[in-house]
Scaffold this motif. Sequence first.
Motif, short mmCIF file in Angstrom:
data_model
loop_
_atom_site.label_atom_id
_atom_site.label_comp_id
_atom_site.label_asym_id
_atom_site.label_seq_id
_atom_site.Cartn_x
_atom_site.Cartn_y
_atom_site.Cartn_z
N UNK A 111 52.59 -62.93 -9.69
CA UNK A 111 52.10 -63.68 -10.83
C UNK A 111 51.56 -65.02 -10.31
N UNK A 112 50.97 -65.81 -11.19
CA UNK A 112 50.37 -67.08 -10.80
C UNK A 112 50.78 -68.16 -11.78
N UNK A 113 51.23 -69.28 -11.23
CA UNK A 113 51.64 -70.41 -12.05
C UNK A 113 50.62 -71.52 -11.93
N UNK A 114 50.10 -71.99 -13.07
CA UNK A 114 49.12 -73.07 -13.10
C UNK A 114 49.71 -74.26 -13.85
N UNK A 115 49.14 -75.44 -13.62
CA UNK A 115 49.67 -76.62 -14.31
C UNK A 115 48.56 -77.56 -14.77
N UNK A 116 47.36 -77.02 -14.96
CA UNK A 116 46.26 -77.82 -15.50
C UNK A 116 45.20 -76.88 -16.02
N UNK A 117 44.30 -77.43 -16.83
CA UNK A 117 43.19 -76.64 -17.33
C UNK A 117 42.28 -76.21 -16.19
N UNK A 118 42.13 -77.06 -15.17
CA UNK A 118 41.31 -76.70 -14.03
C UNK A 118 41.88 -75.52 -13.27
N UNK A 119 43.20 -75.53 -13.03
CA UNK A 119 43.81 -74.38 -12.35
C UNK A 119 43.71 -73.13 -13.19
N UNK A 120 43.86 -73.26 -14.49
CA UNK A 120 43.69 -72.11 -15.38
C UNK A 120 42.27 -71.55 -15.26
N UNK A 121 41.30 -72.43 -15.22
CA UNK A 121 39.91 -72.01 -15.11
C UNK A 121 39.67 -71.22 -13.82
N UNK A 122 40.22 -71.71 -12.71
CA UNK A 122 40.06 -71.01 -11.43
C UNK A 122 40.71 -69.63 -11.49
N UNK A 123 41.91 -69.56 -12.04
CA UNK A 123 42.61 -68.28 -12.14
C UNK A 123 41.82 -67.27 -12.96
N UNK A 124 41.29 -67.71 -14.09
CA UNK A 124 40.52 -66.81 -14.94
C UNK A 124 39.21 -66.41 -14.27
N UNK A 125 38.58 -67.35 -13.59
CA UNK A 125 37.34 -67.04 -12.86
C UNK A 125 37.60 -65.97 -11.80
N UNK A 126 38.79 -66.00 -11.20
CA UNK A 126 39.14 -65.01 -10.17
C UNK A 126 39.51 -63.66 -10.77
N UNK A 127 39.58 -63.59 -12.08
CA UNK A 127 39.91 -62.32 -12.73
C UNK A 127 41.38 -62.02 -12.85
N UNK A 128 42.23 -63.05 -12.70
CA UNK A 128 43.67 -62.84 -12.86
C UNK A 128 43.98 -62.53 -14.32
N UNK A 129 44.80 -61.53 -14.55
CA UNK A 129 45.22 -61.16 -15.90
C UNK A 129 45.96 -62.33 -16.54
N UNK A 130 45.48 -62.88 -17.67
CA UNK A 130 46.17 -64.02 -18.28
C UNK A 130 47.63 -63.77 -18.58
N UNK A 131 47.97 -62.51 -18.84
CA UNK A 131 49.37 -62.18 -19.14
C UNK A 131 50.28 -62.42 -17.94
N UNK A 132 49.70 -62.53 -16.74
CA UNK A 132 50.49 -62.76 -15.53
C UNK A 132 50.46 -64.22 -15.11
N UNK A 133 50.01 -65.09 -16.03
CA UNK A 133 49.95 -66.51 -15.74
C UNK A 133 51.09 -67.25 -16.44
N UNK A 134 51.64 -68.24 -15.75
CA UNK A 134 52.54 -69.21 -16.36
C UNK A 134 51.85 -70.56 -16.36
N UNK A 135 52.19 -71.39 -17.34
CA UNK A 135 51.52 -72.69 -17.48
C UNK A 135 52.58 -73.79 -17.52
N UNK A 136 52.53 -74.67 -16.52
CA UNK A 136 53.46 -75.79 -16.40
C UNK A 136 52.79 -77.09 -16.79
N UNK A 137 53.55 -78.18 -16.76
CA UNK A 137 53.01 -79.52 -16.94
C UNK A 137 53.84 -80.33 -17.90
N UNK A 138 53.97 -81.63 -17.63
CA UNK A 138 54.81 -82.48 -18.47
C UNK A 138 54.02 -83.14 -19.59
N UNK A 139 52.68 -83.04 -19.58
CA UNK A 139 51.88 -83.70 -20.62
C UNK A 139 50.64 -82.87 -20.92
N UNK A 140 50.86 -81.65 -21.38
CA UNK A 140 49.75 -80.77 -21.73
C UNK A 140 49.14 -81.26 -23.05
#
Length: 468
Positions: A111-140
Amino acid sequence: MSTTHEAGWAHAPGALRGPAWLSPPADPNALVPSLWSRTAHKRDGDLVVGGVAVADLVAEHNTPAYVLDEDDFRARARAFRDGFAGYDVYYAAKAFLCTAVAGWVAEEGLHLDVCSDGELTVALRAGVDPARLGYHGNNKTHPELRRAVAEGVGRIVVDSLVEIERLAQITAELDVVQPVMVRVTAGVEAHTHEYIATAHEDQKFGLSITSGDAMDAVRRVLAAPGLRLQGLHSHIGSQIFDASGFEVAARRVLALHARIADELGVTLPEMDLGGGFGIAYTTQDDPSEPADLAAEMTRIVDHECRALGIERPHLSIEPGRAIVGPSTCTVYTVGTVKPVALDGGAVRTYVSVDGGMSDNVRTALYDADYSCTLAGRASDAPPVLARVVGKHCEAGDVVVRDEFLPGDVRPGDLLAVPATGAYCRSMASNYNHALRPPVVAVRDGRARVIVRRETVDDLLATDVGAAG
């Protein structure tokens, strides 16, 4: 040229004494395998990684450059996947992320853990299944959370009561149910640098178990129709070698897990133990293999669950540094060599390279230690204690604080610093208007650029010019 543990080096009169653990290498042209990617070796003095001679790579791509061993990265990803069988293993993208790496992570079953909109964008651009993503961050922010929910991110790790309110509003507007975990602080003092310890009370991450904030957050999530509470999340810090920290954290988090079941009648299905597994930057460091870590952490959790009389929740972890850190080295060209006389007649040799804190800020920021080697030739010259420094206008611009290098090190030589895959490119900057280096992946004798070197046009792209 890498550090050894040999003690008791006989210092010559006027010689400079390094740290107690540092002594001249028995073979000045050899590598210490634990510090380098698995394909790295010396051939007639030339450093070879992924079947590519670094000198040949530099001839094409110049320096400084990050050299990423793809086979090593994939092997370490598989080692965590297989060693932690039965866990969900999330690669922590903050350590280093680009579309190629995100693709490797997915291909190796992590799975892949992201912690910003930019990291999310890269993951989606790479074709990673969103269901396998976790999203971190203290001030989303509200827009960041809205996008994550709309994209179908598999889980969001909530870090504050405000964030719970934001998510509840967003899920109501979108008429969806979003899985979340509550990040808790367990009050653990991890044995690491202050800036990368994250489970003690006086810091920005998580909700305190001791104060009751964590239980309050759990109640609020359970009361929100659009949120589904998957479990509790705990992360004690980074560059951790001592399993005792995980043991204390697991005990406190599982006690809260049991309390939620007793008081609220809700059995949470999951628990995340975080990451922060240490790697070897010098021979002081002795990291554990993933399978050994898994056995010890599972033993800890099973013991605590038995003591509490509860079933073990489904577990997840988040290694980042431990996968990408050892897979990468940074290659520099020596620009100047300056012997500096110190008090008492000692001399320190300052070796300046064509990078520095713009491509590796960790030495300045965390007091991190690194090793290095002469990468483009063999040398039989007696070793001298050197400090490898960068070219920036800061006295703290140090790359390698103490290392033995050949006494004939000279301008034009290539130096390579191992274990620079984690946080070096991610935290790289344009300080002094430096251009950030490329990331060149090597495998089976071939090299390909996966992040290109910045250009002057890149540097000026956001400079809109003088007003008027």
